[in-house]
Design a protein around this motif. Structure first.
Motif, mmCIF file in Angstrom:
data_model
loop_
_atom_site.group_PDB
_atom_site.id
_atom_site.type_symbol
_atom_site.label_atom_id
_atom_site.label_comp_id
_atom_site.label_asym_id
_atom_site.label_seq_id
_atom_site.Cartn_x
_atom_site.Cartn_y
_atom_site.Cartn_z
ATOM 1 N N SER A 35 31.747 47.279 35.286
ATOM 2 C CA SER A 35 31.155 47.354 36.616
ATOM 3 C C SER A 35 31.200 46.033 37.372
ATOM 4 C CB SER A 35 29.708 47.836 36.505
ATOM 5 O OG SER A 35 29.146 47.984 37.778
ATOM 6 N N LEU A 53 34.777 45.141 38.612
ATOM 7 C CA LEU A 53 35.177 46.057 39.681
ATOM 8 C C LEU A 53 34.400 45.788 40.961
ATOM 9 C CD1 LEU A 53 35.678 49.441 37.816
ATOM 10 C CD2 LEU A 53 37.402 47.913 38.753
ATOM 11 N N THR A 54 33.149 45.356 40.853
ATOM 12 C CA THR A 54 32.371 45.001 42.037
ATOM 13 C C THR A 54 32.990 43.819 42.767
ATOM 14 O OG1 THR A 54 30.350 45.821 41.020
ATOM 15 C CG2 THR A 54 30.103 44.290 42.849
ATOM 16 N N GLY A 113 36.410 44.880 44.266
ATOM 17 C CA GLY A 113 36.220 45.660 45.492
ATOM 18 C C GLY A 113 35.766 44.798 46.655
#
Length: 188
Positions: free
Chosen positions: A6, A9-10, A13
């Motif tokens: 997570s 990917l945060t 993004g």
């Protein structure tokens, strides 16, 4: 595991999100909002939202019966190709119905289309929930408060997800439509 997936990917993004260009309006807007004229019955918010959900629900209610049978009656669902076709028809129908009602509202000089476009196609989930209630009382042979709580709890989760899905389709279709028609307008 969560931290290893997570968090990267945060940041990934966020990196790609900040690199994108900002969405700009195709025309200049006035700082002072215009007064919206009195709306006819079908261009008022509530009747438009209620009418907008009927057509997409009409596309899926037969398949909804088979899906509910496979979930709650332990029957096999094997028509995945046909389900994909119904999903495509649902997406097209949500987009077209919402764009049509958005166009009616824009012709009536009502520029508040953002949330109305989301709720118009998202209201299909309300009809899905009504059909699930009908299915519970006509097809299910269960008794007890626990069974009803489980059924309606899972049904509310499915309905909420369906509301977000169809509402997003309606909003994105109207967003594309409004940007397209206003980018064609010539303003001197």
């Amino acid at each position: 595991m969560w931290f290893g997936v997570s968090v990267p990917l945060t940041f990934l993004g966020a990196y790609f999100g900040y690199k994108r260009m900002v969405i700009e309006n195709p025309v200049k807007t006035n700082q002072i909002p215009r007064q919206i004229p009195e709306a006819s019955f079908y261009t008022k918010p509530l009747p438009g939202i209620i009418m907008g959900g009927i057509l997409p629900f009409g596309c899926i209610f037969i398949q909804l019966f088979f899906i509910l049978n496979s979930i709650w009656s332990h029957q096999m669902y094997y028509m995945f190709g046909f389900l994909f076709l119904v999903l495509c028809i649902l997406i097209i129908t949500c987009a077209e119905a919402t764009i049509l009602l958005c166009y009616f509202h824009l012709c009536a000089e009502d520029y508040h289309w953002w949330w109305r476009s989301f709720l118009t196609s998202g209201f299909t989930a309300f009809y899905m929930f009504l059909y699930s209630i009908h299915y519970y009382y006509t097809k299910m042979n269960v008794t007890g408060l626990t069974n009803a709580f489980l059924y309606f709890g899972y049904t509310l989760i499915m309905t909420w997800m369906f509301f977000l899905f169809t509402g997003s389709i309606g909003f994105l279709a109207c967003f594309w439509f409004v940007r397209k028609i206003y980018s064609i307008v010539k303003v001197d």
